[in-house]
Design a protein around this motif. Structure first.
Motif, PDB file in Angstrom:
ATOM      1  N   PRO A  13       0.680   4.062   1.025  1.00 44.95           N
ATOM      2  CA  PRO A  13       0.750   3.797   2.207  1.00 44.95           C
ATOM      3  C   PRO A  13       1.797   2.812   2.407  1.00 44.95           C
ATOM      4  CG  PRO A  13      -1.133   3.804   1.170  1.00 44.95           C
ATOM      5  CD  PRO A  13      -0.013   4.182   0.486  1.00 44.95           C
ATOM      6  N   ALA A  14       2.531   2.494   1.898  1.00 48.04           N
ATOM      7  CA  ALA A  14       3.729   1.178   2.336  1.00 48.04           C
ATOM      8  C   ALA A  14       4.590   2.291   2.173  1.00 48.04           C
ATOM      9  CB  ALA A  14       4.051   1.351   0.107  1.00 48.04           C
ATOM     10  N   GLN A  43      -3.299  -3.275  -3.395  1.00 44.82           N
ATOM     11  CA  GLN A  43      -4.106  -2.307  -1.975  1.00 44.82           C
ATOM     12  C   GLN A  43      -3.681  -1.809  -0.572  1.00 44.82           C
ATOM     13  OE1 GLN A  43      -8.205  -3.380  -2.144  1.00 44.82           O
ATOM     14  NE2 GLN A  43      -7.379  -2.623  -3.793  1.00 44.82           N
ATOM     15  N   VAL A  44      -4.310  -0.799   0.036  1.00 47.74           N
ATOM     16  CA  VAL A  44      -3.892  -0.286   1.252  1.00 47.74           C
ATOM     17  C   VAL A  44      -3.095  -1.284   1.889  1.00 47.74           C
ATOM     18  CG1 VAL A  44      -4.365   1.292   3.086  1.00 47.74           C
ATOM     19  CG2 VAL A  44      -5.473   1.684   0.742  1.00 47.74           C
ATOM     20  N   THR A  74      -9.342   8.928  -3.792  1.00 40.46           N
ATOM     21  CA  THR A  74     -10.214   7.810  -3.399  1.00 40.46           C
ATOM     22  C   THR A  74     -11.676   7.941  -2.169  1.00 40.46           C
ATOM     23  OG1 THR A  74      -9.104   6.008  -3.937  1.00 40.46           O
ATOM     24  CG2 THR A  74     -11.317   5.041  -2.817  1.00 40.46           C
ATOM     25  N   ASP A 109       2.355  -1.122  -4.063  1.00 40.58           N
ATOM     26  CA  ASP A 109       2.298  -1.404  -5.409  1.00 40.58           C
ATOM     27  C   ASP A 109       3.538  -1.494  -6.499  1.00 40.58           C
ATOM     28  OD1 ASP A 109       0.087  -1.282  -4.595  1.00 40.58           O
ATOM     29  OD2 ASP A 109      -1.031   0.725  -5.777  1.00 40.58           O
ATOM     30  N   ASN A 167     -12.501  -1.328   2.939  1.00 33.59           N
ATOM     31  CA  ASN A 167     -12.120  -2.578   2.790  1.00 33.59           C
ATOM     32  C   ASN A 167     -10.218  -2.240   3.600  1.00 33.59           C
ATOM     33  OD1 ASN A 167     -10.529  -1.277   1.328  1.00 33.59           O
ATOM     34  ND2 ASN A 167     -10.351  -2.773  -0.552  1.00 33.59           N
ATOM     35  N   GLU A 209       8.539  12.735  -0.655  1.00 34.92           N
ATOM     36  CA  GLU A 209       7.389  12.561  -1.236  1.00 34.92           C
ATOM     37  C   GLU A 209       7.728  13.617  -2.549  1.00 34.92           C
ATOM     38  OE1 GLU A 209       4.813  10.283  -1.969  1.00 34.92           O
ATOM     39  OE2 GLU A 209       4.614  11.859  -3.124  1.00 34.92           O
ATOM     40  N   LYS A 210       7.726  13.678  -3.369  1.00 33.91           N
ATOM     41  CA  LYS A 210       7.951  14.870  -4.691  1.00 33.91           C
ATOM     42  C   LYS A 210       5.946  15.172  -5.015  1.00 33.91           C
ATOM     43  CE  LYS A 210       6.722  11.410  -8.411  1.00 33.91           C
ATOM     44  NZ  LYS A 210       7.231  10.571  -9.853  1.00 33.91           N
ATOM     45  N   GLN A 215      -1.711   7.556  -3.996  1.00 34.67           N
ATOM     46  CA  GLN A 215      -2.704   7.505  -4.899  1.00 34.67           C
ATOM     47  C   GLN A 215      -4.033   7.286  -4.314  1.00 34.67           C
ATOM     48  OE1 GLN A 215      -2.403   3.453  -7.567  1.00 34.67           O
ATOM     49  NE2 GLN A 215      -0.856   3.556  -6.375  1.00 34.67           N
ATOM     50  N   ILE A 239      12.960  12.506  -5.565  1.00 33.94           N
ATOM     51  CA  ILE A 239      14.317  11.320  -5.860  1.00 33.94           C
ATOM     52  C   ILE A 239      14.713  11.249  -7.624  1.00 33.94           C
ATOM     53  CG2 ILE A 239      15.029   9.108  -4.867  1.00 33.94           C
ATOM     54  CD1 ILE A 239      14.492   9.807  -2.336  1.00 33.94           C
ATOM     55  N   GLY A 251       9.221   7.455  -1.472  1.00 32.64           N
ATOM     56  CA  GLY A 251       7.166   8.135  -1.264  1.00 32.64           C
ATOM     57  C   GLY A 251       6.535   7.999  -0.236  1.00 32.64           C
TER      58      GLY A 251
END
Ligand SMILES: Cc1cc2nc3c(=O)[nH]c(=O)nc-3n(C[C@H](O)[C@H](O)[C@H](O)COP(=O)(O)OP(=O)(O)OC[C@H]3O[C@@H](n4cnc5c(N)ncnc54)[C@H](O)[C@@H]3O)c2cc1C
Length: 310
Positions: free
Chosen positions: A12-13, A282-283, A43, A274, A48, A32-33, A39, A81, A9
């Motif tokens: 951000p993480a 959050q990011v 936005t 997440d 923030n 990455e699929k 997400q 994956i 994935g």
């Protein structure tokens, strides 16, 4: 192909984990699929995330992370994956294209919006029912829309919709919002926003497109009908845990349990962002988790393999 670290994935993480892992000299692949960025790409304004005095679009923020990870040598692979298996210490990651081996895996599969599960929701998705104001908001210029939910996402996206819609009804099951105070204040001041408290949407109705909502007031037991052109749903998120095997410990909602080093109960498998059981999604927390997971994976590899070259 054998990697030191495979990251599942590229939200951000995952991007943060890739930056730390590749920069640390580990042979790193990130899968990455869908779309690199996750997400937050949907936005319009992130205000923030530390380091940017002006709001920036989610996509612009993650594109910077993507380029940064590539600069350190992380390999981006656009495949989904479908399974993670074990062969001794080694992890075997499967996609439709083949199998990949890694010493350590960091799961950063994120989350997706929870559905209301009411009649009409599925039928009208894409025809008035949306989970993304940034994607669809501009379609509702001078129209009336409803936002369901009372958290940060619901209210922020509702405020965004006031740029286009002439009226934004916020339908919330309680009598107060969960969103941060600063966001609430903006919403209460905005003349285009109206609040329908203690209420839930029971049915979404229309012909070709959404025309009205049937709303049930939980306090008065009254049923009302609200004419709208669109409904935006923000009632929580669900973990993207489909590929996780039963051997990984999850909480009752399906989020992955880790220790403070992001280690799951399976040696050498980490989780970040997440998808993890955590208090804030959050990011900034996702990127922090990703950094810790990559750092911990490196330590684990050094302790469990004779050298990084094994
Ligand atoms: C509408 C909205 C507004 C938001 N606004 C803000 C904000 O203003 N500020 C803020 O800090 N946060 C905000 N957030 C929250 C933020 O987007 C998330 O906390 C963050 O994106 C989590 O990052 P992540 O990497 O853990 O997961 P995600 O962003 O969900 O990324 C996970 C990635 O993994 C990929 N993936 C999943 N399964 C697989 C698989 N099997 N194989 C390959 N790839 C896979 C997915 O396609 C996805 O790209 C918002 C979220 C939403 C929905």
């Amino acid at each position: 192909m054998k990697y030191d670290v495979i990251i599942v994935g590229a939200g951000p993480a995952g991007l943060s984990a890739a930056i730390y892992s590749a920069r640390g000299g580990l042979k790193t692949a990130i899968f990455e699929k869908a779309m690199i960025g996750g997400q937050i790409n949907v936005t319009d304004e992130v205000e923030n995330y530390p380091g940017f005095e002006e709001p920036l679009a989610g996509f612009d923020l993650t594109e910077k992370m993507h380029l940064q990870a590539e600069r350190f040598g992380a390999e981006f692979i656009e495949e989904e994956i479908t399974a993670i298996g074990l062969e001794g210490l080694c992890k075997i990651v499967e996609t439709a294209e083949g199998k990949y081996r890694a010493k350590s895996v960091i799961i950063c599969t994120g989350a997706h919006p929870r559905r209301l599960n009411v009649p009409g929701e599925e039928q009208f998705t894409g025809r008035g029912v949306s989970y993304c104001a940034t994607c669809d908001g501009a379609l509702y210029r001078d129209k009336v829309v409803a936002v369901v939910g009372g958290g940060d996402s619901a209210i922020e996206e509702g405020l965004f919709l006031t740029r286009f819609a002439k009226k934004v009804h916020v339908i919330h099951r309680r009598d107060s919002l969960r969103a941060q105070k600063i966001i609430q204040e903006r919403a209460f001041k905005n003349p285009k926003m109206e609040f329908i408290w203690d209420s839930v949407v029971q049915e979404i109705r229309g012909e070709d497109k959404v025309r009205e909502l049937e709303i049930y007031n939980r306090k008065t037991n009254q049923i009302t009908h609200l004419p709208v052109d669109g409904i935006f749903i923000y009632v929580g998120i669900l973990p993207n845990n489909e590929l996780l095997e039963s051997r990984l410990a999850l909480d009752s909602a399906g989020f992955v349990l880790t220790d403070e080093n992001m280690h799951t109960n399976v040696p050498g498998i980490y989780a970040a962002g997440d998808i993890r059981h955590t208090v804030l999604r959050q990011v900034v927390t996702a990127t922090s988790d990703g950094a810790i997971a990559a750092w911990s994976a490196e330590k684990w590899i050094i302790e469990n393999y004779d050298s990084l070259e094994d």
